[in-house]
Design a protein around this motif. Structure first.
Motif, PDB file in Angstrom:
ATOM      1  N   GLU A 183      35.170  17.477  33.712  1.00  0.00           N
ATOM      2  CA  GLU A 183      34.932  16.238  34.463  1.00  0.00           C
ATOM      3  C   GLU A 183      33.587  15.670  34.049  1.00  0.00           C
ATOM      4  N   LYS A 184      33.531  14.350  33.956  1.00  0.00           N
ATOM      5  CA  LYS A 184      32.266  13.703  33.574  1.00  0.00           C
ATOM      6  C   LYS A 184      31.578  13.191  34.829  1.00  0.00           C
ATOM      7  N   THR A 185      30.298  13.515  34.976  1.00  0.00           N
ATOM      8  CA  THR A 185      29.527  12.956  36.090  1.00  0.00           C
ATOM      9  C   THR A 185      28.316  12.234  35.521  1.00  0.00           C
ATOM     10  N   ARG A 186      28.168  10.963  35.913  1.00  0.00           N
ATOM     11  CA  ARG A 186      26.999  10.207  35.440  1.00  0.00           C
ATOM     12  C   ARG A 186      25.799  10.538  36.324  1.00  0.00           C
ATOM     13  N   ILE A 187      24.747  11.079  35.695  1.00  0.00           N
ATOM     14  CA  ILE A 187      23.543  11.464  36.442  1.00  0.00           C
ATOM     15  C   ILE A 187      22.600  10.256  36.549  1.00  0.00           C
ATOM     16  N   ASP A 188      22.387   9.585  35.398  1.00  0.00           N
ATOM     17  CA  ASP A 188      21.605   8.342  35.391  1.00  0.00           C
ATOM     18  C   ASP A 188      22.107   7.494  34.230  1.00  0.00           C
ATOM     19  N   GLY A 189      21.399   6.394  33.938  1.00  0.00           N
ATOM     20  CA  GLY A 189      21.822   5.478  32.889  1.00  0.00           C
ATOM     21  C   GLY A 189      22.031   6.154  31.534  1.00  0.00           C
ATOM     22  N   GLU A 190      21.305   7.226  31.281  1.00  0.00           N
ATOM     23  CA  GLU A 190      21.329   7.885  29.969  1.00  0.00           C
ATOM     24  C   GLU A 190      22.154   9.183  29.955  1.00  0.00           C
ATOM     25  N   THR A 191      22.258   9.823  31.116  1.00  0.00           N
ATOM     26  CA  THR A 191      22.818  11.180  31.139  1.00  0.00           C
ATOM     27  C   THR A 191      24.197  11.276  31.803  1.00  0.00           C
ATOM     28  N   VAL A 192      25.125  11.855  31.027  1.00  0.00           N
ATOM     29  CA  VAL A 192      26.465  12.146  31.570  1.00  0.00           C
ATOM     30  C   VAL A 192      26.688  13.648  31.408  1.00  0.00           C
ATOM     31  N   VAL A 193      27.018  14.325  32.494  1.00  0.00           N
ATOM     32  CA  VAL A 193      27.254  15.775  32.410  1.00  0.00           C
ATOM     33  C   VAL A 193      28.762  16.034  32.386  1.00  0.00           C
ATOM     34  N   MET A 194      29.202  16.907  31.461  1.00  0.00           N
ATOM     35  CA  MET A 194      30.621  17.303  31.379  1.00  0.00           C
ATOM     36  C   MET A 194      30.710  18.738  31.845  1.00  0.00           C
ATOM     37  N   LYS A 195      31.487  18.993  32.873  1.00  0.00           N
ATOM     38  CA  LYS A 195      31.558  20.332  33.456  1.00  0.00           C
ATOM     39  C   LYS A 195      32.993  20.638  33.854  1.00  0.00           C
ATOM     40  N   PRO A 196      33.437  21.891  33.738  1.00  0.00           N
ATOM     41  CA  PRO A 196      34.782  22.194  34.242  1.00  0.00           C
ATOM     42  C   PRO A 196      34.863  21.895  35.737  1.00  0.00           C
ATOM     43  N   LYS A 197      36.019  21.410  36.181  1.00  0.00           N
ATOM     44  CA  LYS A 197      36.192  21.004  37.577  1.00  0.00           C
ATOM     45  C   LYS A 197      35.856  22.170  38.518  1.00  0.00           C
ATOM     46  N   SER A 198      36.404  23.365  38.248  1.00  0.00           N
ATOM     47  CA  SER A 198      36.112  24.454  39.181  1.00  0.00           C
ATOM     48  C   SER A 198      35.707  25.769  38.506  1.00  0.00           C
ATOM     49  N   LEU A 199      35.828  25.846  37.206  1.00  0.00           N
ATOM     50  CA  LEU A 199      35.560  27.121  36.513  1.00  0.00           C
ATOM     51  C   LEU A 199      34.077  27.291  36.182  1.00  0.00           C
ATOM     52  N   ASP A 200      33.557  28.514  36.381  1.00  0.00           N
ATOM     53  CA  ASP A 200      32.185  28.818  35.973  1.00  0.00           C
ATOM     54  C   ASP A 200      32.269  29.437  34.574  1.00  0.00           C
ATOM     55  N   VAL A 201      31.656  28.792  33.572  1.00  0.00           N
ATOM     56  CA  VAL A 201      31.833  29.267  32.188  1.00  0.00           C
ATOM     57  C   VAL A 201      30.773  30.287  31.757  1.00  0.00           C
ATOM     58  N   ARG A 202      29.838  30.617  32.663  1.00  0.00           N
ATOM     59  CA  ARG A 202      28.759  31.542  32.274  1.00  0.00           C
ATOM     60  C   ARG A 202      29.310  32.851  31.703  1.00  0.00           C
ATOM     61  N   GLY A 203      28.892  33.171  30.480  1.00  0.00           N
ATOM     62  CA  GLY A 203      29.286  34.426  29.835  1.00  0.00           C
ATOM     63  C   GLY A 203      30.722  34.437  29.330  1.00  0.00           C
ATOM     64  N   LYS A 204      31.411  33.281  29.410  1.00  0.00           N
ATOM     65  CA  LYS A 204      32.849  33.266  29.063  1.00  0.00           C
ATOM     66  C   LYS A 204      33.110  32.748  27.639  1.00  0.00           C
ATOM     67  N   PHE A 205      34.239  33.186  27.123  1.00  0.00           N
ATOM     68  CA  PHE A 205      34.753  32.693  25.830  1.00  0.00           C
ATOM     69  C   PHE A 205      35.817  31.650  26.188  1.00  0.00           C
TER      70      PHE A 205
END
Ligand code: R5P
Length: 283
Positions: A183-205
């Motif tokens: 999912e894309k979330t706009r933080i400010d005019g310059e920054t868009v964050v792309m993050k899985p909707k519910s999955l935590d990817v830390r340490g994952k393949f």
């Protein structure tokens, strides 16, 4: 049954013939110095079931497809199935401005003219089969991609957006692992964050799955963000590795591995879509 492969789909033609237990037709296909194609089929296709395989990208492969269809027809086969592994112009499927045309529909009209049925693979716009008046089915390579990935045991499959979630689900089904969409979330005019909707990817393949990788922009952005979020390894998998404008070296700088199918032949096409096509041919 005979398989006739065009010069854009030789690898898949070989694979299809093997998976079908069919004979690979003997052909002579070459280019004249001005770039025009010459085609000749020397196998006897009279009264035979024929599957003709040719990707319609780039444009010169479209004319070669039409010449091969004509050559098959002149041999009087029982039935001709035209298989289009990568349907060029699938992204021109809507009219945005007056005066434009739906090229994907125009191509369909020409392809079906000499075919009895058409098989497409991971078609970008789901509306495309409806442009055909003869039987046309779109098959998916996602199960095959999942089978290939089994040997590497990824933790999760990610779709680059919500619209592609079904594809990620089909890959994860073969693996029995989690799937999610970014999912894309706009933080400010310059920054868009792309993050899985519910999955935590830390340490994952994780493996990002898309239908097409063209410029690689979507995958590069997503990979950078996933790595920043702690993903251990990020791979990209697609049906159609188009890699426009030197995308592959740019991708491999960021992504740990890129894989694709044999709908477009390149060094990344390690997965064959032949089993999915065979299932459709055999019904
Ligand atoms: C978009 O709708 C497609 O599914 C792909 O995400 C897109 O074609 C990828 O393009 P690129 O590699 O240029 O970001």
């Amino acid at each position: 049954m005979f398989v006739v492969s065009g010069s854009a789909s030789r690898k898949l033609g070989d694979s299809l013939a093997k998976h079908l237990g069919a004979t690979l037709a003997e052909t002579e296909i070459r280019r004249f110095p001005d770039g025009e194609c010459y085609v000749r089929i020397t196998s006897d296709l009279a009264d035979q079931e024929v599957a003709l395989v040719q990707t319609t990208y780039p444009d010169n492969n479209i004319i070669e497809l039409f010449a091969l269809q004509e050559a098959v027809r002149e041999a009087r086969p029982k039935h001709l199935t035209t298989v289009i592994p990568y349907y060029g112009y699938a992204r021109q499927d809507k009219i945005f401005k007056p005066g434009e045309t739906i090229v994907a529909r125009n191509l369909a009209r020409h392809i079906e003219m000499l075919s009895d049925r058409v098989i497409l693979v991971d078609i970008h716009a789901p509306t495309i089969p409806s442009h055909f008046t003869k039987p046309c089915k779109a098959v998916s390579s996602m199960g095959q991609i999942g089978e290939y990935l089994k040997a590497f045991s990824p933790d999760a499959i990610l779709a680059p957006d919500k619209g592609a979630l079904e594809r990620a689900g089909a890959v994860s089904k073969a693996l029995g692992c989690q799937f999610d969409s970014l999912e894309k979330t706009r933080i400010d005019g310059e920054t868009v964050v792309m993050k899985p909707k519910s999955l935590d990817v830390r340490g994952k393949f994780v493996v990002i799955v898309d239908d097409i990788i063209a410029t690689g922009g979507t995958i590069i952005k997503a990979t950078e963000q996933l790595k920043a979020q702690g993903a251990r390894q990020v791979w990209a998998a697609c049906a159609h590795g188009l890699y426009t404008g030197g995308a592959l070296p740019k991708l491999t700088k960021v992504v740990d591995r890129v894989i694709s199918t044999d709908t477009l032949e390149s060094e990344t096409s390690v997965v064959t879509v032949a089993p999915a096509i065979v299932r459709e041919i055999k019904g």
